[in-house]
Design an enzyme around this catalytic site. Sequence first.
Site, PDB file in Angstrom:
ATOM      1  N   LYS A  71      59.521 -44.952   4.124  1.00 11.36           N
ATOM      2  CA  LYS A  71      59.191 -45.322   5.503  1.00 11.36           C
ATOM      3  C   LYS A  71      58.036 -44.476   6.053  1.00 11.36           C
ATOM      4  O   LYS A  71      57.096 -45.004   6.646  1.00 11.36           O
ATOM      5  CB  LYS A  71      60.447 -45.170   6.369  1.00 11.36           C
ATOM      6  CG  LYS A  71      60.352 -45.756   7.739  1.00 11.36           C
ATOM      7  CD  LYS A  71      61.694 -45.859   8.409  1.00 11.36           C
ATOM      8  CE  LYS A  71      62.419 -44.538   8.508  1.00 11.36           C
ATOM      9  NZ  LYS A  71      63.195 -44.135   7.367  1.00 11.36           N
ATOM     10  N   THR A  73      55.806 -42.768   4.335  1.00 13.66           N
ATOM     11  CA  THR A  73      54.618 -43.098   3.558  1.00 13.66           C
ATOM     12  C   THR A  73      53.986 -44.388   4.065  1.00 13.66           C
ATOM     13  O   THR A  73      52.756 -44.492   4.188  1.00 13.66           O
ATOM     14  CB  THR A  73      54.988 -43.237   2.067  1.00 13.66           C
ATOM     15  OG1 THR A  73      55.644 -42.052   1.648  1.00 13.66           O
ATOM     16  CG2 THR A  73      53.759 -43.455   1.213  1.00 13.66           C
ATOM     17  N   ARG A  94      57.957 -37.737  13.174  1.00 17.87           N
ATOM     18  CA  ARG A  94      58.813 -36.595  13.493  1.00 17.87           C
ATOM     19  C   ARG A  94      58.420 -35.389  12.645  1.00 17.87           C
ATOM     20  O   ARG A  94      57.856 -35.526  11.566  1.00 17.87           O
ATOM     21  CB  ARG A  94      60.279 -36.942  13.241  1.00 17.87           C
ATOM     22  CG  ARG A  94      60.840 -37.995  14.164  1.00 17.87           C
ATOM     23  CD  ARG A  94      62.216 -38.444  13.725  1.00 17.87           C
ATOM     24  NE  ARG A  94      62.166 -39.096  12.429  1.00 17.87           N
ATOM     25  CZ  ARG A  94      63.214 -39.241  11.632  1.00 17.87           C
ATOM     26  NH1 ARG A  94      64.394 -38.757  11.981  1.00 17.87           N
ATOM     27  NH2 ARG A  94      63.096 -39.866  10.485  1.00 17.87           N
ATOM     28  N   LYS A 105      66.716 -33.939   0.444  1.00 17.90           N
ATOM     29  CA  LYS A 105      65.776 -34.997   0.791  1.00 17.90           C
ATOM     30  C   LYS A 105      64.326 -34.616   0.520  1.00 17.90           C
ATOM     31  O   LYS A 105      63.491 -35.447   0.228  1.00 17.90           O
ATOM     32  CB  LYS A 105      65.954 -35.361   2.276  1.00 17.90           C
ATOM     33  CG  LYS A 105      65.170 -36.595   2.716  1.00 17.90           C
ATOM     34  CD  LYS A 105      65.569 -36.981   4.131  1.00 17.90           C
ATOM     35  CE  LYS A 105      64.821 -38.209   4.615  1.00 17.90           C
ATOM     36  NZ  LYS A 105      63.409 -37.959   4.860  1.00 17.90           N
ATOM     37  N   ALA A 273      68.313 -39.298  12.576  1.00 21.97           N
ATOM     38  CA  ALA A 273      68.757 -40.600  13.080  1.00 21.97           C
ATOM     39  C   ALA A 273      70.211 -40.888  12.767  1.00 21.97           C
ATOM     40  O   ALA A 273      70.803 -41.775  13.374  1.00 21.97           O
ATOM     41  CB  ALA A 273      67.885 -41.716  12.519  1.00 21.97           C
ATOM     42  N   PHE A 301      65.867 -43.541   8.963  1.00 16.94           N
ATOM     43  CA  PHE A 301      66.817 -44.349   8.188  1.00 16.94           C
ATOM     44  C   PHE A 301      66.619 -45.844   8.452  1.00 16.94           C
ATOM     45  O   PHE A 301      65.513 -46.293   8.729  1.00 16.94           O
ATOM     46  CB  PHE A 301      68.251 -43.878   8.436  1.00 16.94           C
ATOM     47  CG  PHE A 301      68.479 -42.454   8.017  1.00 16.94           C
ATOM     48  CD1 PHE A 301      68.214 -42.043   6.718  1.00 16.94           C
ATOM     49  CD2 PHE A 301      68.938 -41.493   8.918  1.00 16.94           C
ATOM     50  CE1 PHE A 301      68.405 -40.730   6.325  1.00 16.94           C
ATOM     51  CE2 PHE A 301      69.139 -40.177   8.530  1.00 16.94           C
ATOM     52  CZ  PHE A 301      68.869 -39.792   7.227  1.00 16.94           C
ATOM     53  N   PHE A 381      56.859 -49.925  -6.652  1.00 18.84           N
ATOM     54  CA  PHE A 381      57.075 -48.937  -7.703  1.00 18.84           C
ATOM     55  C   PHE A 381      56.554 -49.525  -9.020  1.00 18.84           C
ATOM     56  O   PHE A 381      56.492 -50.749  -9.187  1.00 18.84           O
ATOM     57  CB  PHE A 381      58.560 -48.593  -7.822  1.00 18.84           C
ATOM     58  CG  PHE A 381      59.048 -47.611  -6.788  1.00 18.84           C
ATOM     59  CD1 PHE A 381      59.458 -46.338  -7.156  1.00 18.84           C
ATOM     60  CD2 PHE A 381      59.103 -47.960  -5.443  1.00 18.84           C
ATOM     61  CE1 PHE A 381      59.916 -45.421  -6.212  1.00 18.84           C
ATOM     62  CE2 PHE A 381      59.562 -47.052  -4.491  1.00 18.84           C
ATOM     63  CZ  PHE A 381      59.960 -45.785  -4.872  1.00 18.84           C
ATOM     64  N   TRP A 410      51.022 -45.685  -1.727  1.00 24.24           N
ATOM     65  CA  TRP A 410      51.313 -44.423  -2.410  1.00 24.24           C
ATOM     66  C   TRP A 410      50.237 -44.154  -3.468  1.00 24.24           C
ATOM     67  O   TRP A 410      49.754 -43.030  -3.595  1.00 24.24           O
ATOM     68  CB  TRP A 410      52.696 -44.470  -3.068  1.00 24.24           C
ATOM     69  CG  TRP A 410      53.129 -43.157  -3.664  1.00 24.24           C
ATOM     70  CD1 TRP A 410      53.805 -42.146  -3.037  1.00 24.24           C
ATOM     71  CD2 TRP A 410      52.902 -42.725  -5.008  1.00 24.24           C
ATOM     72  NE1 TRP A 410      54.012 -41.101  -3.911  1.00 24.24           N
ATOM     73  CE2 TRP A 410      53.467 -41.434  -5.125  1.00 24.24           C
ATOM     74  CE3 TRP A 410      52.281 -43.279  -6.118  1.00 24.24           C
ATOM     75  CZ2 TRP A 410      53.424 -40.692  -6.303  1.00 24.24           C
ATOM     76  CZ3 TRP A 410      52.228 -42.561  -7.301  1.00 24.24           C
ATOM     77  CH2 TRP A 410      52.799 -41.277  -7.381  1.00 24.24           C
TER      78      TRP A 410
END
Length: 558
Positions: A71, A73, A94, A105, A273, A301, A381, A410
């Site tokens: 998210k 990224t 954030r 994480k 969140a 999230f 991916f 990415w």
Amino acid sequence: MMSDIEVARSVTMKPISEVASRLGIPDEALNNYGKHIAKVDNAYLATLADKPKGKLVLVTAITPTPAGEGKTTTTVGLGDALNRIGKRAAICLREPSLGPCFGVKGGAAGGGWAQVVPMEAINLHFTGDFHAITSAHNLLAAMIDNHIYWGNDLGIDTRRVAWRRAIDMNDRSLRQITSSLGGVSNGFAREDGFDITVASEVMAVFCLAKDYTDLEARLAKIVVAETRDRKPVTAGDIGAAPAMTVLLKDALAPNLVQTLEGNPAFVHGGPFANIAHGCNSVSATQAALRLADVVVTEAGFGADLGAEKFFDIKCRKAGLEPDAAVIVATIRALKMHGGIGKADLSKENVAAVEEGFANLARHIENVAKFGVPSVVCINKFVTDTDAEIETVIRLCKEQAGVDAVLCTHWADGSKGTEELARKVEAILDAPRATPFTTLYPDDMPLLKKVETIAKELYRASAVSADAKVRKQLADYEAAGFGHVPVCIAKTQSSFSADPNAKNAPTGHVLPIREVRLSAGAEFVIVICGDIMTMPGLPKVPSALHIRLDANGEIEGLS
């Protein structure tokens, strides 16, 4: 293949004044933290109050899995791509917490060629905002115990001190403690505990405050304890709010950094969140909206948590009306929701993608309930196959009525998100089909608000709450807090309160374990299931891999 930190170090960052100039921010409005980080002066931002606002785009996601979604990224990649196609865009993120950075994480500065930099500083101490919030929180805790020690003029019942302490680290041993041991000179022994800083009400107040006056007023309203006859005692009664505001004075100014492509990024505030409201600060978002044509922000999230709280809490309180939403999904995560284990995600499985699509479809439906048009980002991916990708694009159009775009930010930066940017641009330029709306009105009873979220967004059949919880909610309403929104604290791993219930469960019961009043932030926290407001470290924490090399460079931070 370079790691995220190696990619970040390979780019020559622009002076922060040059980044600021892209938004028209003058040098004199910057308080620099080195060459590449600055706080934007609040007095300058106040002069922008009458400027028209730009468009607001929310990036949210499907229910998280260990396979990852991307998210942050995507937020960075979309912001870069909007600039690439000629928009004056800024992003709002954030600040990362040290807890997940050293836990499981990792950092929260994006990844690959879609990052905000300097990533090491952002992921670690940054401008000290979280330390200031922790200090303000614990100053209040110290002043409560000090008041009790020196005579307790307010008549605080030491069994009913609700204000816990805070630290920005995962430490399960601090969840429940006994404080003030050691004799008469150390005060009165009582049960106590710690929450992680991102779950602190001071963090929530900080992120929702409009200015210094609003900040101090909200801090003063924080309920910290009760007297023996159950009357609330506030931070204002203790006299702590002015000094807390002083500790937060510099922190309240939004932080300005840049993406790898040199575009402006505000990174400010950081409530989780799953246990808090999951959005960056109102001050940063409002500043960006006055300075940019398009602002891209993210909420933590899945859409059942971060997006719901963004819409129902942040937008309600700040008067924001989001113009579009991007829902991030990955083929890998959809296959996990479709019943495939992590070890088999690299194998093509169209049937699992079709099964797991129910999770994405529900998030699309949920965002639409707020009147916000959306587009799906398929974060690519290398193991994704053409058949799997085409299945998601087809199902999004046929079953959910939205477009889905394959994105490679990415690996490719803004070039890999240009098509998504054009889809978002088309939504922003089109006439609004439905007005933005919150899920429930202010005057709905608190328990009914919880039930509305549980049934409408989680597809629960009911909410369970024992007599103690129901009485507490009734007491909040009697005390004049019935109009505030509710902030659900539950697992991020499922629509239900059971983290093992993947995909799109229905008919479950949402169990309310506890409720807490955040009078300063103006919401009621509803704690469900086994969710903890102080996380623990995993068996193998990320901290075991973070170190300095022989040249003093940080290794292992991602």
